[in-house]
Design an enzyme around this catalytic site. Structure first.
Site, PDB file in Angstrom:
ATOM      1  N   HIS A  87      -0.003  34.443   1.041  1.00 38.93           N
ATOM      2  CA  HIS A  87      -1.307  34.419   0.903  1.00 38.93           C
ATOM      3  C   HIS A  87      -2.078  34.766   1.948  1.00 38.93           C
ATOM      4  O   HIS A  87      -3.071  35.011   2.130  1.00 38.93           O
ATOM      5  CB  HIS A  87      -1.566  33.186   0.167  1.00 38.93           C
ATOM      6  CG  HIS A  87      -1.998  31.963   1.079  1.00 38.93           C
ATOM      7  ND1 HIS A  87      -0.850  31.223   1.645  1.00 38.93           N
ATOM      8  CD2 HIS A  87      -3.035  31.297   1.679  1.00 38.93           C
ATOM      9  CE1 HIS A  87      -1.266  30.360   2.578  1.00 38.93           C
ATOM     10  NE2 HIS A  87      -2.715  30.330   2.604  1.00 38.93           N
ATOM     11  N   TRP A 140       2.601  31.460  10.320  1.00 36.54           N
ATOM     12  CA  TRP A 140       3.767  30.981   9.707  1.00 36.54           C
ATOM     13  C   TRP A 140       3.701  29.708   9.244  1.00 36.54           C
ATOM     14  O   TRP A 140       4.253  29.074   8.137  1.00 36.54           O
ATOM     15  CB  TRP A 140       5.068  31.388  10.116  1.00 36.54           C
ATOM     16  CG  TRP A 140       6.236  30.862   9.726  1.00 36.54           C
ATOM     17  CD1 TRP A 140       7.084  30.095  10.207  1.00 36.54           C
ATOM     18  CD2 TRP A 140       6.846  31.203   8.177  1.00 36.54           C
ATOM     19  NE1 TRP A 140       8.173  29.688   9.170  1.00 36.54           N
ATOM     20  CE2 TRP A 140       8.007  30.544   8.073  1.00 36.54           C
ATOM     21  CE3 TRP A 140       6.404  32.257   7.257  1.00 36.54           C
ATOM     22  CZ2 TRP A 140       8.703  30.433   7.012  1.00 36.54           C
ATOM     23  CZ3 TRP A 140       7.036  31.952   6.180  1.00 36.54           C
ATOM     24  CH2 TRP A 140       8.448  31.153   5.744  1.00 36.54           C
ATOM     25  N   HIS A 188      -3.876  30.269  10.902  1.00 37.70           N
ATOM     26  CA  HIS A 188      -3.246  31.043   9.864  1.00 37.70           C
ATOM     27  C   HIS A 188      -2.171  31.931  10.228  1.00 37.70           C
ATOM     28  O   HIS A 188      -2.136  32.986  10.614  1.00 37.70           O
ATOM     29  CB  HIS A 188      -4.397  31.631   9.321  1.00 37.70           C
ATOM     30  CG  HIS A 188      -5.630  31.078   8.727  1.00 37.70           C
ATOM     31  ND1 HIS A 188      -6.750  30.954   9.407  1.00 37.70           N
ATOM     32  CD2 HIS A 188      -5.727  30.959   7.520  1.00 37.70           C
ATOM     33  CE1 HIS A 188      -7.631  30.282   8.635  1.00 37.70           C
ATOM     34  NE2 HIS A 188      -7.038  30.309   7.495  1.00 37.70           N
TER      35      HIS A 188
END
Length: 924
Positions: free
Chosen positions: A713, A674, A672
């Protein structure tokens, strides 16, 4: 109270031997032993077979009337004078003996001569009427002058001669006309509705308007309620003047009696009146209050012939005083509930008629009892009205205090000052002090706020940081802080608990004081002390004592003070926390902001086309791409979707925003990061650009919200899921409760959007800005797989039934949520080499969380996070595809053909994982 209680009339024997009964009663002329009266009555009743009324207590009520009372006790028609005269004619020896002992011989002889001829003319009728008279006497109230024997004082009452009643007064008292009421004074203008219009009653004879009857019509008219306390003072003075006339006394005094936590005490005001004037400014001698206090302390009435001969009071009487007391009659005044409300004292009986004695008789006692019982009812009614008024004021004060708690205040001194303004006018206190407790020293206070009333609605506030605990006011506050109980001191000068402090400060102006602790409502600890000083008596300049109602009000005030101080401290702590957050936000903004060189390089770079960057391909992978290329690809997405042109986004702000978002992801997180963010945004861009069908369903504002949400997100993802955040009780779980990570991602998104230089939404109107933020938040929260599992069945049902209505905002929101999830898990649709590499990165992150759960929580993690199941990765991937991925892509493919590549990629990878599990790796 031997001189006040009514005694019952014994029933005469059937043989008419009234002499035996009279001798029996005379033998008990003093206070009989308990049961003597009852034995006399029972003995007479057994002889005649009659029911004996042993008592006929006084009834005092606002609904009382003389007719009701007479009818109830057998006085409906009264006793006609001729029947009484016939009775005395029949027993002339007893009557003559009575008058010889009680009246002047000349007056008695004249009365018998006048009536002897009448007795002879009546003949045999005398014997018949005598029996009838006796029957009437049996029903007569014991308050009648003939209904009790001659008594002497016993107990606390001093010995004196029997009461003497003039013959004229005795006859008028005995003769009651049928259905007639005693004449009212023509000067009395009082009515229950206008007590202030009371005039001093006058009468042509010494007994006064009450006519020495069992009741007083003049007093009955007062039993209707008094509108205010000032009218009570006036009524009390008029009643005292009336009592002076009725008892033919020189002076009459009355004092209210209050009861507090320290016991009963006299009020500061003592009313005084004589038979022609009344005055409450009378300078009362010391013996006046001394006798009253004695009656209050003992609870017994006193009837003293000569005060100078009474050892209890002789030493306190000033021999040279102009108001020399001699005979004294004093008793308590009670309300209908038998509670003591006052004490009355009648002074110096005047000589009346042929008897020159100056002592108060038993008849005077009975008259005084009647009047004081009615006065008790009047005062009780006034007290009820006053209590209702006080309760109304108390409720208003509490409402004012509650409203103050909801307001903002610059300081706690300002808050306490406003709260004290609400309580001082009601309690009539001169000073209100609020002591703020010192947490380090139990014997000290960190601060004290004094609010003093200097005039009408004028207050002076004094705030002191350091308190001198050697002062008497502070000493009481320290005492209450330690004892944690309310303290009410009626007279500081006589308070033994602080006698040393009083002696050290003889010039102190402190007189009365009430003090109560202020508690912390949450923990119950003492955080301060509230104190009221010197209550002023209403209607006079004298100092009064604080009542129980004042205690209740101060205790309620302390509760609101505690709430106010706690709220102010909470708000103060919140302000400090907000200031710290601002500092933290400033530091974070500095570190996540790109350098000027990076911003300038991206701004001046030539952005490649979408085809050259392959961002239109669902098989796009960022592996092997530098950070500068991925940022350029992000800018290209916004340019090709016409978002920069539609919303007038400053190009430099867009470059800085993209670089800040890239900095917002942690580099030490395996999956999780870039790279995942750019892959998710590229999948959304590809779906929107593949065909015009999907893009045409959304407005430009919705597309802008979708692109911002896909990039942000997973901002600041920690490499763990929400379950771990909750189990480890991290601040994120306490801050958000559910979907903690998703809420955190949105907050960081707002931080970057509002960071100076990164404000890409500054060109939106206020309404569009609000709608855009709402959609961004919902889009980011939709990436929580727990929320996706709850809502996907609704989406599948709409797709299969072809029931999607694009004008329905709920359907549009549901579609955006499904597109967000499809983009988030799009790694499962990538080509096999990319998918296998991404699956290993996901497994690395999951297994790291499982290891932490084993070490920190001593639990067995889920299978997908348990490193012991690493050899089952292909099987778990197949379960993941079948349970989560395939149903979603199938629904999107049915809805839009442009999404079919996602479904095909997902199905291909499922086959590859099955082959990998069987040991056969795909060539693709």
């Amino acid at each position: 109270m031997p001189c006040l209680h009514s005694e019952s009339l014994g029933t005469p024997q059937a043989n008419g031997n009234l002499h035996n009964l009279t001798s029996l009663v005379d033998s008990h002329s003093s206070r009989p032993e308990p049961g003597v009266e009852v034995r006399i009555q029972e003995a007479c009743a057994e002889d005649k077979g009659l029911t004996v009324v042993t008592t006929a207590g006084w009834i005092f009520s606002p609904l009382w009337s003389p007719q009701i009372k007479l009818g109830r006790w057998g006085f409906r028609h009264g006793i006609e004078s001729e029947k009484v005269e016939a009775l005395m004619d029949d027993h002339s020896d007893i009557a003559r003996s009575y008058f010889l002992r009680r009246a002047s011989r000349d007056m008695v002889n004249s009365w018998f001569v006048e009536n002897s001829a009448r007795s002879c003319r009546q003949g045999t009728r005398c014997h018949k009427d005598a029996t009838t008279s006796i029957d009437h006497l049996e029903r007569r109230r014991e308050s009648h002058p003939l209904c009790y024997p001659s008594r002497k004082h016993s107990g606390s009452l001093m010995e004196r001669p029997s009461s003497t009643i003039p013959v004229k007064d005795w006859c008028d008292f005995l003769t009651v006309e049928k259905g007639a009421r005693s004449p009212r004074s023509p000067h009395s203008q009082l009515s229950p509705r206008s007590p202030r219009a009371l005039k001093a009653p006058q009468c042509s004879w010494q007994a006064g308007p009450c006519s020495r009857r069992a009741s007083c019509d003049w007093m009955v008219e007062l039993i209707g309620g008094v509108p205010n306390r000032q009218a009570v003072f006036e009524v009390c003075q008029r009643v005292l003047q009336h009592v002076c006339e009725a008892l033919t006394a020189e002076r009459c005094s009355f004092a209210l009696v209050k009861e507090d936590s320290g016991g009963r005490h006299l009020s500061g005001t003592v009313f005084c009146a004589n038979d022609d004037i009344f005055n409450n400014d009378f300078t009362h001698p010391s013996w006046d209050k001394c006798i009253m206090e004695h009656v209050v302390a003992t609870g017994n009435p006193i009837n003293i012939m000569d005060v100078y001969e009474d050892p209890r009071f002789s030493s306190g009487v000033d021999q040279n005083s102009l108001t020399r007391p001699k005979s004294i009659l004093s008793m308590l005044v009670r309300n209908p509930r038998e509670e003591v409300v006052g004490v009355v004292m009648v002074i110096n009986k005047k000589p009346t008629g042929f008897w020159e004695g100056c002592v108060f008789s038993q008849q005077d006692e009975k008259v005084l009892v009647t009047h004081m019982s009615m006065l008790g009812v009047i005062l009780d009614n006034a007290q009820l009205c006053e209590n209702a008024e006080q309760e109304s004021k108390r409720n208003q004060v509490l409402l004012d205090l509650a409203s103050l708690l909801s307001e903002q205040h610059d300081s706690q001194e300002s808050l306490l000052n406003k709260m004290a303004h609400a309580i001082l006018p009601v309690t009539k206190a001169q000073l209100c002090s609020v002591f703020i407790a010192d947490t380090d020293d139990m014997d000290s206070f960190s601060q004290v706020v004094d609010i003093q009333q200097t005039g009408l609605n004028q207050y002076e506030q004094t705030c002191k940081r350091e308190c001198d605990v050697s002062g008497i006011i502070h000493a009481y506050a320290v005492h209450v802080k330690k004892s944690m109980e309310t303290l009410n001191v009626a007279n500081v000068a006589t308070d033994h608990s602080e006698s040393k402090l009083v002696a050290e400060q003889p010039g102190t102006e402190l007189q009365s004081l009430i003090c109560t602790p202020v508690r912390n409502g949450r923990r119950g600890t003492i955080i301060g002390v509230c104190q009221l000083v010197n209550k002023q008596s209403e209607g006079s300049g004298e100092m009064d004592v604080f009542s129980r109602a004042d205690e209740r009000l101060l205790e309620d005030f302390a509760v609101y003070c505690g709430l106010g101080l706690q709220n102010f401290r909470i708000m103060e702590a919140a302000e400090k926390t907000r200031a710290k957050q601002e500092v933290t936000r400033e530091v974070l903004s500095y570190h996540i902001s790109a350098s000027k060189e990076e911003i300038l390089a991206l701004q001046e770079a030539a952005i490649p086309s979408a085809q050259s960057l392959s961002i239109l391909d669902f098989g796009f992978s960022d592996f092997g791409l530098s950070d500068s290329i991925t940022t350029q690809a992000t800018v290209r997405m916004f340019l090709d979707l016409n978002l920069v042109q539609d919303f007038s986004i400053d190009y430099k702000s867009l470059c800085q925003w993209v670089l800040s978002v890239r900095r917002g992801y942690r580099r030490d997180v395996a999956y999780h990061n870039w790279s995942h963010a750019i892959t998710t945004a590229q999948c959304m861009f590809a779906m929107l650009m593949a065909t015009g069908d999907l893009q045409s369903q959304f407005s430009s504002l919705e597309i802008l919200a979708l692109m911002i949400a896909t990039l942000c997100h997973d901002l600041d993802h920690r490499g763990v899921n929400n379950s771990y955040i909750t189990r480890s009780q991290q601040p994120l779980a306490q801050l958000y409760g559910h979907s903690s990570l998703e809420h955190h991602h949105f907050d960081l998104c707002l931080l970057i959007l509002n960071n100076p230089g990164s404000e890409i939404l500054s060109g939106l109107s206020q309404e569009d800005y609000r709608l855009c933020l709402e959609m961004i938040e919902k889009n980011i929260l939709a990436t929580d797989l727990a929320l996706y599992m709850r809502r996907r069945s609704e989406f599948f049902h709409l797709v299969k039934g072809d029931k999607i209505c694009w004008q329905d905002q709920k359907h549009r929101e549901l579609l955006r949520s499904m597109l967000m999830t499809a983009s988030d898990i799009s790694a499962i649709t990538k080509p096999w080499p990319v998918q296998k590499r991404i699956a290993n990165l996901v497994a690395t992150e999951f297994f790291a969380q499982g290891d932490r759960e084993k070490h920190e929580f001593k639990i067995r993690p889920l299978d997908v996070m348990n490193r012991d199941n690493s050899n089952r990765l292909p099987d778990m991937q197949v379960e993941y595809i079948d349970g989560i991925c395939s149903p979603l892509y199938e629904a999107l493919a049915d809805l839009y053909d442009s999404c079919s590549p996602l479904l095909k990629g997902c199905e291909m990878n499922r086959k590859n994982w099955q082959h990998f599990e069987e040991g056969e790796e795909s060539d693709e």
